[in-house]
Design an enzyme around this catalytic site. Structure first.
Site, PDB file in Angstrom:
ATOM      1  N   ASP A 181       0.855  -1.190   0.000  1.00 46.29           N
ATOM      2  CA  ASP A 181       0.000   0.000   0.000  1.00 46.29           C
ATOM      3  C   ASP A 181       0.889   1.238   0.000  1.00 46.29           C
ATOM      4  OD1 ASP A 181      -2.329  -1.502   0.216  1.00 46.29           O
ATOM      5  OD2 ASP A 181      -2.527  -1.219   2.381  1.00 46.29           O
ATOM      6  N   ARG A 198      -1.006  -0.499  -8.665  1.00 47.03           N
ATOM      7  CA  ARG A 198      -2.414  -0.242  -8.321  1.00 47.03           C
ATOM      8  C   ARG A 198      -2.566   1.280  -8.267  1.00 47.03           C
ATOM      9  NH1 ARG A 198      -3.445  -1.081  -2.379  1.00 47.03           N
ATOM     10  NH2 ARG A 198      -3.965  -3.257  -2.761  1.00 47.03           N
TER      11      ARG A 198
HETATM   12  P1  FDA Z   1     -14.168   9.255  -4.791  1.00 45.23           P
HETATM   13  O1  FDA Z   1     -13.681   9.617  -3.422  1.00 45.23           O
HETATM   14  O2  FDA Z   1     -14.357  10.364  -5.770  1.00 45.23           O
HETATM   15  O3  FDA Z   1     -15.507   8.441  -4.636  1.00 45.23           O
HETATM   16  C1  FDA Z   1     -16.280   8.009  -5.733  1.00 45.23           C
HETATM   17  C2  FDA Z   1     -17.551   7.371  -5.194  1.00 45.23           C
HETATM   18  O4  FDA Z   1     -17.209   6.188  -4.462  1.00 45.23           O
HETATM   19  C3  FDA Z   1     -18.296   8.232  -4.186  1.00 45.23           C
HETATM   20  O5  FDA Z   1     -19.181   9.106  -4.830  1.00 45.23           O
HETATM   21  C4  FDA Z   1     -19.005   7.189  -3.356  1.00 45.23           C
HETATM   22  O6  FDA Z   1     -20.151   6.692  -4.029  1.00 45.23           O
HETATM   23  C5  FDA Z   1     -18.015   6.064  -3.297  1.00 45.23           C
HETATM   24  N1  FDA Z   1     -17.132   6.157  -2.114  1.00 45.23           N
HETATM   25  C6  FDA Z   1     -15.814   6.502  -2.109  1.00 45.23           C
HETATM   26  N2  FDA Z   1     -15.325   6.440  -0.864  1.00 45.23           N
HETATM   27  C7  FDA Z   1     -16.350   6.084  -0.065  1.00 45.23           C
HETATM   28  C8  FDA Z   1     -16.464   5.843   1.327  1.00 45.23           C
HETATM   29  N3  FDA Z   1     -15.436   5.968   2.159  1.00 45.23           N
HETATM   30  N4  FDA Z   1     -17.672   5.465   1.823  1.00 45.23           N
HETATM   31  C9  FDA Z   1     -18.727   5.291   1.006  1.00 45.23           C
HETATM   32  N5  FDA Z   1     -18.684   5.498  -0.341  1.00 45.23           N
HETATM   33  C10 FDA Z   1     -17.501   5.890  -0.865  1.00 45.23           C
HETATM   34  N6  FDA Z   1      -5.248   5.085  -0.836  1.00 45.23           N
HETATM   35  C11 FDA Z   1      -3.941   5.329  -0.568  1.00 45.23           C
HETATM   36  O7  FDA Z   1      -3.577   6.470  -0.311  1.00 45.23           O
HETATM   37  N7  FDA Z   1      -3.034   4.289  -0.564  1.00 45.23           N
HETATM   38  C12 FDA Z   1      -3.400   3.016  -0.874  1.00 45.23           C
HETATM   39  O8  FDA Z   1      -2.544   2.122  -0.881  1.00 45.23           O
HETATM   40  C13 FDA Z   1      -4.761   2.759  -1.164  1.00 45.23           C
HETATM   41  N8  FDA Z   1      -5.197   1.507  -1.451  1.00 45.23           N
HETATM   42  C14 FDA Z   1      -6.471   1.323  -1.946  1.00 45.23           C
HETATM   43  C15 FDA Z   1      -6.858   0.086  -2.445  1.00 45.23           C
HETATM   44  C16 FDA Z   1      -8.089  -0.064  -3.039  1.00 45.23           C
HETATM   45  C17 FDA Z   1      -8.487  -1.397  -3.588  1.00 45.23           C
HETATM   46  C18 FDA Z   1      -8.967   1.060  -3.161  1.00 45.23           C
HETATM   47  C19 FDA Z   1     -10.289   0.952  -3.849  1.00 45.23           C
HETATM   48  C20 FDA Z   1      -8.607   2.260  -2.623  1.00 45.23           C
HETATM   49  C21 FDA Z   1      -7.372   2.406  -2.008  1.00 45.23           C
HETATM   50  N9  FDA Z   1      -6.987   3.636  -1.466  1.00 45.23           N
HETATM   51  C22 FDA Z   1      -5.669   3.833  -1.152  1.00 45.23           C
HETATM   52  C23 FDA Z   1      -8.008   4.684  -1.180  1.00 45.23           C
HETATM   53  C24 FDA Z   1      -8.107   5.697  -2.308  1.00 45.23           C
HETATM   54  O9  FDA Z   1      -6.970   6.508  -2.323  1.00 45.23           O
HETATM   55  C25 FDA Z   1      -9.353   6.597  -2.140  1.00 45.23           C
HETATM   56  O10 FDA Z   1      -9.211   7.325  -0.957  1.00 45.23           O
HETATM   57  C26 FDA Z   1     -10.672   5.845  -2.100  1.00 45.23           C
HETATM   58  O11 FDA Z   1     -10.680   4.811  -3.039  1.00 45.23           O
HETATM   59  C27 FDA Z   1     -11.862   6.781  -2.415  1.00 45.23           C
HETATM   60  O12 FDA Z   1     -11.691   7.351  -3.667  1.00 45.23           O
HETATM   61  P2  FDA Z   1     -12.478   6.923  -5.004  1.00 45.23           P
HETATM   62  O13 FDA Z   1     -11.461   6.602  -6.020  1.00 45.23           O
HETATM   63  O14 FDA Z   1     -13.448   5.853  -4.733  1.00 45.23           O
HETATM   64  O15 FDA Z   1     -13.176   8.245  -5.499  1.00 45.23           O
END
Ligand code: FDA
Length: 310
Positions: A135, A186
């Protein structure tokens, strides 16, 4: 400004009083609010969740929660636990895939020991066909993390990949650096509160950077993981891959346990590879607070759960 909520929840995540309270109520009882994002506190609960996800056609990666350890003893304990988990996971017959944080393995205490700890996990994990993803944590760890990754890669540890964060300016360069190695990336947006000197300040900028980098990874990367719940980005990635007639197994989508299960299911049903990140363990508080910081509306279900428990 993008990140205001992140800053508040980041500050709260360092509160020991809040952590103690959350640890007492968060996982206990039928209404436990932390279970929305955390598979449970034990490996048995994580295995049960993993089996359910696999029965739904989803892939998985397990995260034994823990981070920012302050002593070598804690780092050794976490490493020992990962090594022990390898046998448990092999016996359970679920997919062999870990996500690991270097601050859990002691990077803040002694870098060489952290590398040794990771190598110890990789040695055993490799023998049993595990894949290990590092991560990516706060920006102050990125250079160290990539250097450690490159050291191990040069030592032929190939069951290893990293995460990179689209919200940081440097990531365009880091993507190229990993693509040149042939390493798997990733791509995530980035969950940490970062200073404006290193990160985009507006969500639209982060989203645009994510899509640019995702396209670059699809074109020139090695089996990238597009890790987001953002429907617009996912649709754009699908369209980009379809226009170029990329095979569906050239990349995978990844999402977090408990978030957008509907989207996970519909992508899997459409034939995409979808991996769910399954965190478990007692040290769930900082992870949980990052999930609240991403979407402050989540506080609603915490409050409702606590009120129902009273
Ligand atoms: P965004 O925040 O724009 O959300 C898009 C949509 O997703 C929202 O409108 C909502 O519907 C849904 N959503 C997102 N977060 C939500 C929540 N907490 N609760 C409910 N609904 C939510 N970060 C990092 O810094 N280091 C890492 O190693 C990782 N590893 C990682 C692995 C995996 C498999 C994922 C999916 C994510 C990570 N992350 C991470 C976290 C990443 O950086 C980010 O903070 C989250 O994925 C939320 O961002 P989105 O890309 O979903 O977009």
């Amino acid at each position: 400004m993008y990140g205001g909520a992140k800053a508040v929840f980041y500050a709260l995540s360092r509160s020991t009083v809040l952590k103690r309270l959350a640890s007492r109520y968060g996982m206990a009882g039928g209404e436990s609010f932390a279970r929305r994002f955390i598979a449970g506190e034990t490996i048995d609960t994580a295995v049960a969740v993993a089996r359910r996800l696999e029965s739904e056609g989803l892939l998985l990666t397990l995260d034994y929660l823990g981070e920012s350890v302050k002593t070598l003893e804690e780092a050794q304990a976490a490493t020992g636990e990962y090594v022990r988990l390898i046998d448990v996971i092999v016996a359970a017959g679920i997919e062999r895939n870990f996500s690991i944080k270097l601050t859990q393995l002691g990077i803040d205490v002694d870098r060489a020991t952290c590398v040794d700890n990771l190598r110890r996990i990789l040695e055993r994990a490799g023998r049993h066909g595990f894949y290990v993803r590092i991560d990516m944590e706060h920006s102050r760890y990125i250079e160290m993390t990539l250097e450690i990754f490159e050291t191990l890669w040069a030592q032929e540890y190939r069951n290893l990949g990293v995460a990179l964060q689209a919200s940081l300016y440097r990531t365009a360069t880091d993507v190229r650096r990993m693509n040149e190695l042939g390493a798997r990336v990733r791509l995530v947006k980035g969950a940490y509160k970062e200073p404006p000197a290193v990160a985009y300040r507006h969500k639209a900028e982060v989203d645009a950077a994510f899509l640019r980098l995702a396209r670059e990874l699809l074109d020139s990367g090695t089996y990238p993981a597009i890790a987001t719940h953002d429907e617009r980005i996912i649709a754009a990635v699908r369209a980009y891959a379809a226009e170029r007639a990329f095979a569906l197994d050239r990349f995978e989508f990844q999402m977090l346990y408990g978030i957008r299960r509907d989207l996970q299911a519909s992508l899997a049903a459409a034939g995409y590879r979808v991996r769910v990140y399954v965190p478990f363990g007692r040290e769930w508080f900082p992870y949980f607070m990052r999930r609240l910081g991403e979407r402050p509306a989540n506080l609603g279900f915490v409050v409702r759960a606590i009120l129902r428990e009273r």
